[in-house]
Design a protein around this motif. Structure first.
Motif, PDB file in Angstrom:
ATOM      1  N   GLU A 149       0.817  -1.216   0.000  1.00  0.00           N
ATOM      2  CA  GLU A 149       0.000   0.000   0.000  1.00  0.00           C
ATOM      3  C   GLU A 149       0.854   1.272   0.000  1.00  0.00           C
ATOM      4  N   THR A 172       1.085   1.758  -3.736  1.00  0.00           N
ATOM      5  CA  THR A 172      -0.131   1.958  -4.528  1.00  0.00           C
ATOM      6  C   THR A 172      -1.083   2.998  -3.957  1.00  0.00           C
ATOM      7  N   ASP A 173      -1.085   3.178  -2.640  1.00  0.00           N
ATOM      8  CA  ASP A 173      -2.082   4.061  -2.024  1.00  0.00           C
ATOM      9  C   ASP A 173      -1.494   4.760  -0.803  1.00  0.00           C
ATOM     10  N   ARG A 181       8.039   4.291  -2.612  1.00  0.00           N
ATOM     11  CA  ARG A 181       7.870   3.551  -3.868  1.00  0.00           C
ATOM     12  C   ARG A 181       9.225   3.069  -4.389  1.00  0.00           C
ATOM     13  N   TYR A 226       8.967  -0.469 -14.137  1.00  0.00           N
ATOM     14  CA  TYR A 226       7.911  -1.173 -14.868  1.00  0.00           C
ATOM     15  C   TYR A 226       8.499  -1.846 -16.111  1.00  0.00           C
ATOM     16  N   SER A 258       2.448  -5.773 -11.095  1.00  0.00           N
ATOM     17  CA  SER A 258       1.125  -5.705 -10.487  1.00  0.00           C
ATOM     18  C   SER A 258       0.961  -4.418  -9.674  1.00  0.00           C
ATOM     19  N   LEU A 259       1.977  -4.059  -8.907  1.00  0.00           N
ATOM     20  CA  LEU A 259       1.878  -2.853  -8.085  1.00  0.00           C
ATOM     21  C   LEU A 259       1.835  -1.595  -8.943  1.00  0.00           C
ATOM     22  N   ASN A 280       0.829  -1.235 -11.928  1.00  0.00           N
ATOM     23  CA  ASN A 280      -0.443  -1.133 -12.649  1.00  0.00           C
ATOM     24  C   ASN A 280      -1.516  -0.446 -11.807  1.00  0.00           C
ATOM     25  N   GLN A 281      -1.278  -0.322 -10.496  1.00  0.00           N
ATOM     26  CA  GLN A 281      -2.237   0.324  -9.602  1.00  0.00           C
ATOM     27  C   GLN A 281      -1.857   1.772  -9.265  1.00  0.00           C
ATOM     28  N   VAL A 282      -0.718   2.222  -9.793  1.00  0.00           N
ATOM     29  CA  VAL A 282      -0.267   3.592  -9.526  1.00  0.00           C
ATOM     30  C   VAL A 282      -0.803   4.501 -10.632  1.00  0.00           C
ATOM     31  N   PRO A 283      -1.367   5.655 -10.295  1.00  0.00           N
ATOM     32  CA  PRO A 283      -1.906   6.553 -11.324  1.00  0.00           C
ATOM     33  C   PRO A 283      -0.850   6.961 -12.348  1.00  0.00           C
TER      34      PRO A 283
END
Length: 260
Positions: free
Chosen positions: A72, A75-76, A90, A128, A108-109, A111-114
């Motif tokens: 998290e 990603t958040d 990050r 990436y 995978s991670l 892909n969740q980041v803006p």
């Protein structure tokens, strides 16, 4: 905030990294490092340079960022920490995954980041690309080109791409791509033992064994004392080059016509 410049700036970044490494056995080093980089208003390049080193050292000390941070944090991170702190977490977490060769986890991670966050951070884009390249995905090459167009040959970013291409053993044109990336490093990677290691691998794949031996020998000469994991990789590469050369020479000898 006004940033220091030149040697003063470099020294400040080195102090932040040194403090994190000195306290790497504890639980608060990621927080302290993130705060230090925030106070210095670190650029993405500076964050990448510091975090790559500290993530490697913490892994070697058995207290990886993967233990102290959570997915998290990538990603958040929420509104509280601020962009520099979020980017530090990050970079630390994803660098630790990279050193463990966990390509799918990185992909995978991220892909969740803006996209807006990634577009401001070419180093995370490079990670990436590493994840795709390391899985021998050809679209990783397109991601790599995107990074090269925005990162201005930043050495740490180039090393992430080199690592991905090296890992992606089934990528088309892999050896030539490795050589081209090494050439983009300062002085063509001549003084960089890891770059010479990647170059040796590429030259071996191309059957250029004398040049491959030269590259791995340069890497051995330039490797600082105490880097035992890298030394083991270099010794292994030296052995692979010798074995490939011997096999090629033996095959050539057997194909020679027998004198009548």
């Amino acid at each position: 905030m006004t940033r220091a410049v030149g040697s003063e700036r470099t020294a400040a970044m080195a102090r932040a990294a040194s403090i994190a490494i000195e306290t790497v056995a504890g639980t608060q080093w990621p927080v302290r490092l993130a705060e230090d980089l925030r106070d210095l208003d670190a650029t993405w390049q500076e964050s990448a340079e510091v975090c790559a080193e500290v993530a490697w050292q913490s892994r070697a000390a058995g207290n990886s960022a993967l233990v102290l941070l959570a997915p998290e944090d990538v990603t958040d991170p929420g509104p509280g920490p601020g962009p520099v702190v979020s980017r530090t977490y990050r970079h630390l977490y994803l660098s630790a995954l990279r050193y463990d060769l966990r390509c799918r986890s990185i992909e995978s991670l991220l892909n969740q980041v803006p996209l807006s966050v990634l577009n401001a951070d070419p180093y995370s884009w490079a990670l990436y690309a590493f994840a795709r390249l390391g899985q021998s995905r050809s679209d990783g090459l397109a991601a790599m080109e995107q990074v090269l167009a925005t990162a201005a040959d930043h050495p740490k970013t180039l090393h992430v791409l080199l690592h991905g291409v090296w890992l992606g053993g089934l990528l088309p044109g892999r050896a030539d791509t490795l050589l081209a990336l090494v050439d983009r490093l300062p002085d063509g990677g001549g003084g960089d033992p890891v770059a010479q290691f990647r170059k040796a691998s590429a030259l071996r794949a191309l059957g250029r064994y004398p040049q491959a031996h030269g590259a791995v020998e340069r890497a051995l000469e330039r490797l600082p004392p105490g880097h035992l994991a890298v030394l083991a990789d270099l010794v292994r590469e030296h052995t692979l080059i010798t074995a490939a050369y011997d096999l090629t020479h033996l095959t050539h000898q057997r194909r020679k016509p027998t004198p009548q």
